[in-house]
Design an enzyme around this catalytic site. Sequence first.
Site, short mmCIF file in Angstrom:
data_model
loop_
_atom_site.label_atom_id
_atom_site.label_comp_id
_atom_site.label_asym_id
_atom_site.label_seq_id
_atom_site.Cartn_x
_atom_site.Cartn_y
_atom_site.Cartn_z
CE1 TYR A 186 -2.98 3.17 0.78
CE2 TYR A 186 -1.83 3.29 2.89
CZ TYR A 186 -2.68 3.85 1.95
OH TYR A 186 -3.22 5.08 2.18
NE ARG A 242 0.00 4.22 13.99
CZ ARG A 242 0.97 3.48 14.53
NH1 ARG A 242 1.75 4.00 15.47
NH2 ARG A 242 1.17 2.25 14.15
N1 UFG Z 1 -5.26 -0.58 16.75
C1 UFG Z 1 -5.62 -1.39 17.81
N2 UFG Z 1 -6.77 -2.09 17.73
C2 UFG Z 1 -7.60 -2.04 16.64
C3 UFG Z 1 -7.23 -1.21 15.56
C4 UFG Z 1 -6.06 -0.50 15.63
O1 UFG Z 1 -4.90 -1.48 18.81
O2 UFG Z 1 -8.63 -2.73 16.64
C5 UFG Z 1 -4.03 0.21 16.84
C6 UFG Z 1 -3.04 -0.07 15.73
O3 UFG Z 1 -2.21 -1.12 16.06
C7 UFG Z 1 -2.32 1.28 15.66
C8 UFG Z 1 -3.39 2.31 16.06
O4 UFG Z 1 -4.40 1.56 16.72
O5 UFG Z 1 -1.30 1.32 16.58
C9 UFG Z 1 -4.02 3.02 14.87
O6 UFG Z 1 -4.41 2.02 13.93
P1 UFG Z 1 -5.26 2.37 12.63
O7 UFG Z 1 -5.51 1.08 11.92
O8 UFG Z 1 -6.43 3.22 13.02
O9 UFG Z 1 -4.29 3.29 11.82
P2 UFG Z 1 -2.80 3.01 11.30
O10 UFG Z 1 -1.91 3.86 12.15
O11 UFG Z 1 -2.47 1.59 11.18
O12 UFG Z 1 -2.96 3.51 9.82
C10 UFG Z 1 -2.59 4.73 9.37
C11 UFG Z 1 -3.39 5.05 8.13
C12 UFG Z 1 -3.01 4.11 7.02
C13 UFG Z 1 -1.51 4.10 6.84
C14 UFG Z 1 -0.82 3.77 8.13
C15 UFG Z 1 0.68 3.82 8.03
O13 UFG Z 1 -4.77 4.93 8.40
O14 UFG Z 1 -3.61 4.55 5.82
O15 UFG Z 1 -1.21 4.70 9.11
O16 UFG Z 1 1.27 3.10 9.05
F1 UFG Z 1 -1.16 3.16 5.93
#
Ligand code: UFG
Length: 320
Positions: free
Chosen positions: A138, A216
């Site tokens: 991605y 984040r």
């Molecule tokens: N998380 C949980 N439980 C859940 C869902 C998420 O603990 O049920 C945690 C994840 O591990 C992460 C944080 O919450 O630490 C945020 O997760 P998200 O999935 O909401 O977002 P991400 O940080 O993974 O994703 C973002 C953008 C993506 C991008 C990514 C890059 O939404 O488009 O950052 O790392 F690709």
Amino acid sequence: MKLLVTGGAGYVGSVCTAHLLAAGHTVTVLDDLSTGHADAVPEGAELVKGDLAEASDELLADGFDGVLHFAARSLVGESVAHPERYWTGNVVATLRLLEAIRRHGTPRLVFSSTAATYGQPEQVPIREDAPTLPTNPYGASKLAIDHMISSYAAAHGLAAVSLRYFNVAGAHGRFGERHAVETHLIPLVLQVAAGKREAVQIYGDDWPTPDGTCVRDYIHVDDLAAAHLLALEKAAAGAHAVYNLGSGAGFSVREVIDACRTVTGHPIPAVAAPRREGDPAVLIASSDAAMAELGWRPERTEITTIVGDAWRFTQEHSAS
Ligand code: UFG
């Protein structure tokens, strides 16, 4: 301006369309409705249901002042299992869009890039000159598109801006996150508060962070949309500018869950689960460049404000 918005039936695309219309622009939305929703396209925008690669040429022949390109596949896990969907749906389709832009002399492009282009950061906050080493297809597909755009700007005079989003959240009135496959933290936590899920899983509580959970940078979708309007105005012919967009503050998974408890008044059970593959411990943006060069200022930076808007949307959407 007369603008084409690809992916305008999706979460960020629909909110940006609402902002563009409010600012007096004329908007045509191109969306294949594979993940977007026709009723998410704001009134006042024309919806063309069609494939990005197929339809953009005919549409742009009509003469547009610019394109805001949101249409994309955006699930990290899916990109690892099915990279072909990302190389075709993101890279090849965008190349076709760029070709249509070149052929018809469309002067401006604003592109939805992502923090995932950086991969595991060596330093936080992350600046735009940080190494780009994506850890999944991605992020790699979005980075490849950024490279394509740079070369089109240099060779063909396109005025282009890529905006690298960190964690987009919140809602704008009736426009919010409605993913069939939801993977993002805030909507999942709010589903628990709405009674649609028993508990939220915390993906790892042994990270090298103050409370052991990942940190984040959450940016309100309205602040994100405001940056798109500024980028459209400031884009310069022959240049490709790249800006990070975040609020500049980090919140841990536990802090987000606590904010959701405060906003909803629901206890929101949370259970520790294994780490999710590919997650960096901390992702925080330096948005200094966007502030200095676009004159952008994020305004809805309180995590309770962001969660509060998402919660209003979740409740209204659950009721409908
Ligand atoms: N998380 C949980 N439980 C859940 C869902 C998420 O603990 O049920 C945690 C994840 O591990 C992460 C944080 O919450 O630490 C945020 O997760 P998200 O999935 O909401 O977002 P991400 O940080 O993974 O994703 C973002 C953008 C993506 C991008 C990514 C890059 O939404 O488009 O950052 O790392 F690709």
